[in-house]
Design an enzyme around this catalytic site. Structure first.
Site, PDB file in Angstrom:
ATOM      1  N   LYS A 152       0.848  -1.200   0.000  1.00 48.29           N
ATOM      2  CA  LYS A 152       0.000   0.000   0.000  1.00 48.29           C
ATOM      3  C   LYS A 152       0.879   1.244   0.000  1.00 48.29           C
ATOM      4  CE  LYS A 152      -4.119  -2.030   0.754  1.00 48.29           C
ATOM      5  NZ  LYS A 152      -5.282  -1.889  -0.137  1.00 48.29           N
ATOM      6  N   LYS A 254     -13.471  -8.204  -6.523  1.00 48.75           N
ATOM      7  CA  LYS A 254     -13.771  -8.518  -5.125  1.00 48.75           C
ATOM      8  C   LYS A 254     -15.195  -9.075  -5.073  1.00 48.75           C
ATOM      9  CE  LYS A 254     -10.985  -4.771  -2.996  1.00 48.75           C
ATOM     10  NZ  LYS A 254      -9.761  -5.541  -2.908  1.00 48.75           N
TER      11      LYS A 254
HETATM   12  O1  OSB Z   1      -5.648  -7.395  -2.542  1.00 46.90           O
HETATM   13  C1  OSB Z   1      -5.109  -7.759  -1.501  1.00 46.90           C
HETATM   14  O2  OSB Z   1      -3.932  -8.128  -1.480  1.00 46.90           O
HETATM   15  C2  OSB Z   1      -5.852  -7.795  -0.205  1.00 46.90           C
HETATM   16  C3  OSB Z   1      -7.095  -7.003  -0.142  1.00 46.90           C
HETATM   17  C4  OSB Z   1      -6.930  -5.515  -0.104  1.00 46.90           C
HETATM   18  O3  OSB Z   1      -5.892  -4.974  -0.372  1.00 46.90           O
HETATM   19  C5  OSB Z   1      -8.093  -4.746   0.313  1.00 46.90           C
HETATM   20  C6  OSB Z   1      -8.787  -5.187   1.415  1.00 46.90           C
HETATM   21  C7  OSB Z   1      -9.885  -4.497   1.882  1.00 46.90           C
HETATM   22  C8  OSB Z   1     -10.299  -3.372   1.233  1.00 46.90           C
HETATM   23  C9  OSB Z   1      -9.618  -2.918   0.116  1.00 46.90           C
HETATM   24  C10 OSB Z   1      -8.527  -3.600  -0.366  1.00 46.90           C
HETATM   25  C11 OSB Z   1      -7.878  -3.095  -1.615  1.00 46.90           C
HETATM   26  O4  OSB Z   1      -7.512  -3.855  -2.499  1.00 46.90           O
HETATM   27  O5  OSB Z   1      -7.790  -1.897  -1.786  1.00 46.90           O
HETATM   28 MG    MG Z   2      -7.177  -2.041  -3.944  1.00 51.84          MG
END
Ligand code: OSB
Ligand code: MG
EC number: 4.2.1.113
Length: 347
Positions: A152, A254
């Site tokens: 992130k 998702k």
């Molecule tokens: O994609 C992954 O590795 C895990 C999931 C993740 O990052 C996520 C989890 C909860 C809410 C948003 C996100 C996202 O992809 O932004």
């Molecule tokens: Mg994402």
């Protein structure tokens, strides 16, 4: 036939910090459908920003608690839940669990997947944290066998994040796939600057570099060495809008956002048909939805590293996890249905 719901709240082990804010707990609703001698369990775990709110999800599910006699009556109700994807996910999963159990096949086969899929490669997920903490977390993940790590970014300045990613690349070498998730945290100008600076770091793709509603901004970033993935854009606009705008090389699928594992298969097929790569990830769900996301990924003909290694982020879960994470891959349950141990009797 009986439909029941039960609310739950799951604390994260530690908050997941993103440019979109911090995720500290996941609240949701388990859905139990009993039809004859078969029971199906679904999970609706809304995440504001990606799905409807918990009250909206609760209200949508309350409406479906008085079905007719047939399972198909309940299946018809799914169309009324299109605007509340988490609620749709909960019901759709419970129904698919029953259907797959009746047919004696694991959920991924019920979803149209191939004969036998044993494991899915997963990416590790590392939240925003200091450069030293980030490198530690990435190196730990690689030692545990992950060959793909998603980091992130977007909370810090572009300069700081690029330096952070350079340190990671230097630490793990060139063979590890690195992905970056900005959660919409960059302006167009910052995104252009960042894509330029990321060029030598061989980043596989950048997820949601600019805000979810900026499809033109996403489209403008394509065609460089770093690919563009759409995540929030799907929730804030729609799959159609993202695909029509040629806004993404990669589509983050998702299940909780798309409305169920069945929807993931549908959307992933459409994306693949026009050369866009679908990648299945969770919204950090409980074990019921997380396991279903594994089945949804297993139903695909191609299986890129998927965001399915999120179970360890929860301090407590809905029940035991029968899947295993070995060498950076998650195992796919082979029992009939979703293959989750009893979660209903727990809290
Ligand atoms: O994609 C992954 O590795 C895990 C999931 C993740 O990052 C996520 C989890 C909860 C809410 C948003 C996100 C996202 O992809 O932004
Ligand atoms: Mg994402």
């Amino acid at each position: 036939m009986r439909v029941e719901t039960r609310e739950f709240s799951l604390q994260l082990e530690s908050p997941l910090d993103t440019a979109h804010g911090s995720i500290e707990h996941r609240k949701g609703i388990l859905v139990r459908v009993e039809d004859g001698d078969e029971v199906g369990i679904g999970e609706a775990t809304p995440l504001p920003g990606w799905t409807e709110s918990l009250p909206a999800c609760r209200a949508a599910l309350a409406d479906i608690e008085a079905p007719g006699d047939e399972l198909s009556n309940l299946e018809e109700r799914l169309t009324t839940l299109e605007s509340t994807p988490a609620a749709r996910h909960g019901l759709s999963l419970a129904l698919a669990d029953i259907r797959a159990k009746r047919d004696g096949v694991p959920l991924y086969r019920h979803l149209g997947g191939p004969e036998q899929v044993e494991v899915i490669p997963a990416n590790a997920t590392v939240g925003d944290c200091s450069p030293a903490e980030t490198v530690d977390a990435v190196v730990d993940a690689v030692s545990a066998g992950f060959e793909c790590v998603k980091v992130k970014v977007g909370v810090r300045s572009v300069t700081d994040d690029v330096a952070r990613l350079r340190t990671i690349r230097d630490a793990v070498g060139s063979d590890i796939e690195l992905r970056v998730d900005v959660n919409g945290g960059w302006s167009r100008a910052q995104a252009r600057e960042a894509f330029h600076k990321l060029d030598p770091l061989r980043i596989a793709y950048v997820e949601q570099p600019v805000s979810g509603d900026d499809l033109d901004g996403l489209a403008d970033l394509r065609g460089r060495s770093v690919r563009v993935a759409a995540d929030e854009s799907i929730a804030e606009t729609s799959v159609d809008a993202v695909l029509d705008a040629d806004a993404a090389d990669v589509l983050i699928c998702k299940p909780m956002v798309l409305g169920g594992p069945d929807k993931v298969v549908e959307v992933a097929d459409r994306a693949r048909d026009i050369g866009v790569t679908p990648v299945v990830t969770t919204t950090i769900d409980g074990v019921v939805a997380r396991t279903a996301a594994i089945h949804a990924a297993a139903a695909s003909p191609d299986r890129p590293a998927s965001g399915l290694a999120t179970g360890a982020m929860l301090a407590r879960d809905l029940g035991p996890d029968r899947t295993r994470l070995v060498d950076g891959s998650v195992s796919v349950p082979q029992d009939a249905g979703n293959g989750v141990a009893d979660t209903w009797g727990r809290r």
